[in-house]
Design an enzyme around this catalytic site. Sequence first.
Site, PDB file in Angstrom:
ATOM      1  N   LYS A 192      -4.428  -6.214  -7.692  1.00  0.00           N
ATOM      2  CA  LYS A 192      -4.625  -6.426  -6.260  1.00  0.00           C
ATOM      3  C   LYS A 192      -5.851  -7.289  -6.082  1.00  0.00           C
ATOM      4  CE  LYS A 192      -2.404  -5.027  -2.545  1.00  0.00           C
ATOM      5  NZ  LYS A 192      -0.981  -4.644  -2.442  1.00  0.00           N
TER       6      LYS A 192
HETATM    7  P1  NAD Z   1      -0.029  -7.164   8.167  1.00  0.00           P
HETATM    8  O1  NAD Z   1      -1.386  -7.733   8.151  1.00  0.00           O
HETATM    9  O2  NAD Z   1       1.135  -8.082   8.305  1.00  0.00           O
HETATM   10  O3  NAD Z   1       0.071  -6.075   9.345  1.00  0.00           O
HETATM   11  C1  NAD Z   1      -0.793  -4.977   9.483  1.00  0.00           C
HETATM   12  C2  NAD Z   1      -0.498  -4.311  10.822  1.00  0.00           C
HETATM   13  O4  NAD Z   1      -1.224  -3.075  10.898  1.00  0.00           O
HETATM   14  C3  NAD Z   1      -0.915  -5.153  12.026  1.00  0.00           C
HETATM   15  O5  NAD Z   1       0.047  -4.988  13.048  1.00  0.00           O
HETATM   16  C4  NAD Z   1      -2.236  -4.486  12.467  1.00  0.00           C
HETATM   17  O6  NAD Z   1      -2.537  -4.672  13.831  1.00  0.00           O
HETATM   18  C5  NAD Z   1      -1.909  -3.043  12.149  1.00  0.00           C
HETATM   19  N1  NAD Z   1      -3.086  -2.183  12.018  1.00  0.00           N
HETATM   20  C6  NAD Z   1      -4.225  -2.415  11.331  1.00  0.00           C
HETATM   21  N2  NAD Z   1      -5.070  -1.383  11.468  1.00  0.00           N
HETATM   22  C7  NAD Z   1      -4.432  -0.474  12.251  1.00  0.00           C
HETATM   23  C8  NAD Z   1      -4.768   0.807  12.755  1.00  0.00           C
HETATM   24  N3  NAD Z   1      -5.960   1.366  12.484  1.00  0.00           N
HETATM   25  N4  NAD Z   1      -3.858   1.462  13.524  1.00  0.00           N
HETATM   26  C9  NAD Z   1      -2.687   0.898  13.814  1.00  0.00           C
HETATM   27  N5  NAD Z   1      -2.295  -0.300  13.349  1.00  0.00           N
HETATM   28  C10 NAD Z   1      -3.164  -0.984  12.596  1.00  0.00           C
HETATM   29  O7  NAD Z   1       0.106  -6.268   6.836  1.00  0.00           O
HETATM   30  P2  NAD Z   1       1.443  -5.861   6.059  1.00  0.00           P
HETATM   31  O8  NAD Z   1       1.731  -6.899   5.043  1.00  0.00           O
HETATM   32  O9  NAD Z   1       2.494  -5.468   7.047  1.00  0.00           O
HETATM   33  O10 NAD Z   1       0.944  -4.556   5.275  1.00  0.00           O
HETATM   34  C11 NAD Z   1       0.884  -3.256   5.873  1.00  0.00           C
HETATM   35  C12 NAD Z   1       0.819  -2.201   4.788  1.00  0.00           C
HETATM   36  O11 NAD Z   1       1.945  -2.323   3.931  1.00  0.00           O
HETATM   37  C13 NAD Z   1      -0.395  -2.278   3.852  1.00  0.00           C
HETATM   38  O12 NAD Z   1      -0.741  -0.970   3.442  1.00  0.00           O
HETATM   39  C14 NAD Z   1       0.129  -3.060   2.669  1.00  0.00           C
HETATM   40  O13 NAD Z   1      -0.619  -2.821   1.495  1.00  0.00           O
HETATM   41  C15 NAD Z   1       1.527  -2.494   2.583  1.00  0.00           C
HETATM   42  N6  NAD Z   1       2.495  -3.308   1.862  1.00  0.00           N
HETATM   43  C16 NAD Z   1       2.722  -4.615   2.207  1.00  0.00           C
HETATM   44  C17 NAD Z   1       3.683  -5.327   1.518  1.00  0.00           C
HETATM   45  C18 NAD Z   1       4.055  -6.749   1.889  1.00  0.00           C
HETATM   46  O14 NAD Z   1       5.003  -7.278   1.298  1.00  0.00           O
HETATM   47  N7  NAD Z   1       3.405  -7.389   2.844  1.00  0.00           N
HETATM   48  C19 NAD Z   1       4.386  -4.746   0.450  1.00  0.00           C
HETATM   49  C20 NAD Z   1       4.132  -3.411   0.126  1.00  0.00           C
HETATM   50  C21 NAD Z   1       3.193  -2.706   0.855  1.00  0.00           C
END
Ligand code: NAD
Length: 414
Positions: A104
């Site tokens: 990561k």
């Molecule tokens: P992103 O940046 O696209 O979106 C994050 C979202 O969470 C945004 O809408 C933001 O406003 C919201 N957010 C942030 N803090 C918050 C809070 N305190 N309360 C409510 N909402 C909040 O990120 P993403 O890529 O969607 O990733 C989200 C999660 O999924 C992370 O834990 C990431 O590690 C995990 N993840 C992502 C992927 C991927 O392919 N992008 C794959 C596996 C896991």
Amino acid sequence: MALSAFDVAQRQFDEAAEAMGLDHAMREVLRVPQRELIVNFPVRMDNGTVRVFTGFRVQHNITRGPAKGGLRYHPAVNLDEVKALAMWMSWKTALMHIPFGGAKGGIICDPRQLSQGELERMTRRFATEISLLVGPHSDIPAPDVGTTAQTMAWFMDTVSMHQGFSIPAVITGKPVSVGGSEGRAEATGRGIATATIRALKTLGIAPADATVAVQGCGNVGSVSAMLLERAGCRVIGICDVDGAIWNPNGLHIPALLEHVRESGGVRGFAGGSEAPGEEILTARTTVVVPAALEGQITADVAAAMRCKVVVEGANGPTTPDADIVLRDRGILLVPDILANAGGVVVSYFEWVQDLQAFFWEESDINLRLENLMRRAFDVVHGIAVARDVTMRQAAYSLAVDKVAQATMVRGIYP
Ligand code: NAD
């Protein structure tokens, strides 16, 4: 004191190791990351000043193949968090039988406060700094919180410029025009939707009878909501960092996502009413999908939750104490290393396509992904039922065993 993300990751690992009776030396090897790189680097800002940013790349384990894991741009990024996320990637790739290790990375920054030009220069310099570690056969980053397909394109271009030719396989989650894969942008959400429908099936609940609340409306949350609505569920609430939007009759997700694209957030959507974001996790609903950040479901939140199923879209959203509360309350939890694995599965497909320079149809990709997710869900759920353990414990026992076996058979060098 609250546990840090890495404390949580180590505690989950220690419990799995104990339950499996894992050899002591193997525990010592697997409970820490193999490599941790910290970089401090200057970026010229739009106003002509120079700002120094701090970034990280951590490789937890590379026994089973190249390191794999996303890049996070967020003000709260720190080494401890990146170590936890890297460890979870090792288990996720092992659980899904993908020949990658876990890694990561991230930069301490608020991408919402940076211009496109600043983001591009910061990404290019960061790519240069961590190019010590990354490469198509050594370490392959991907998107995570705060990074997008555009970020991946800048990263790929930077590494390619250093070499003098295109190296698309150095990073995944790229735009399709530069070697990205069809279906990658939706892959994590598609996997979550598949796992959710499977979980509902085990409880005898039809999608049409299920309601869903989603925390986070970024890549993972928005696509999960869209595909669960398409599968027949009613998505009654969704939030982002600024607040939540509700409609007990079901939000119209395509219209909501159009609103998010235009305004940058869920607030102000005419097809629902506003409420504080915290209410999402404790909503009376069939399914809760935490899809924002780690540590959101604490023991107190778990005690107040009123759902039947938690599907972890985010990495590490539930604390170990909350796990116990949910188990005792009979709430089924589909763990992150299974539930959100769709992203890394299609990242793997993207890497394979880039190396072969041969690209697959989106329908093939989605079908392969859904089959892998269903199979993995059924295996983990089957073990959980047979051994009377949680799905997290079942998933960890499979994943940790796989990494331990590979480490053992390769031996300790020299
Ligand atoms: P992103 O940046 O696209 O979106 C994050 C979202 O969470 C945004 O809408 C933001 O406003 C919201 N957010 C942030 N803090 C918050 C809070 N305190 N309360 C409510 N909402 C909040 O990120 P993403 O890529 O969607 O990733 C989200 C999660 O999924 C992370 O834990 C990431 O590690 C995990 N993840 C992502 C992927 C991927 O392919 N992008 C794959 C596996 C896991």
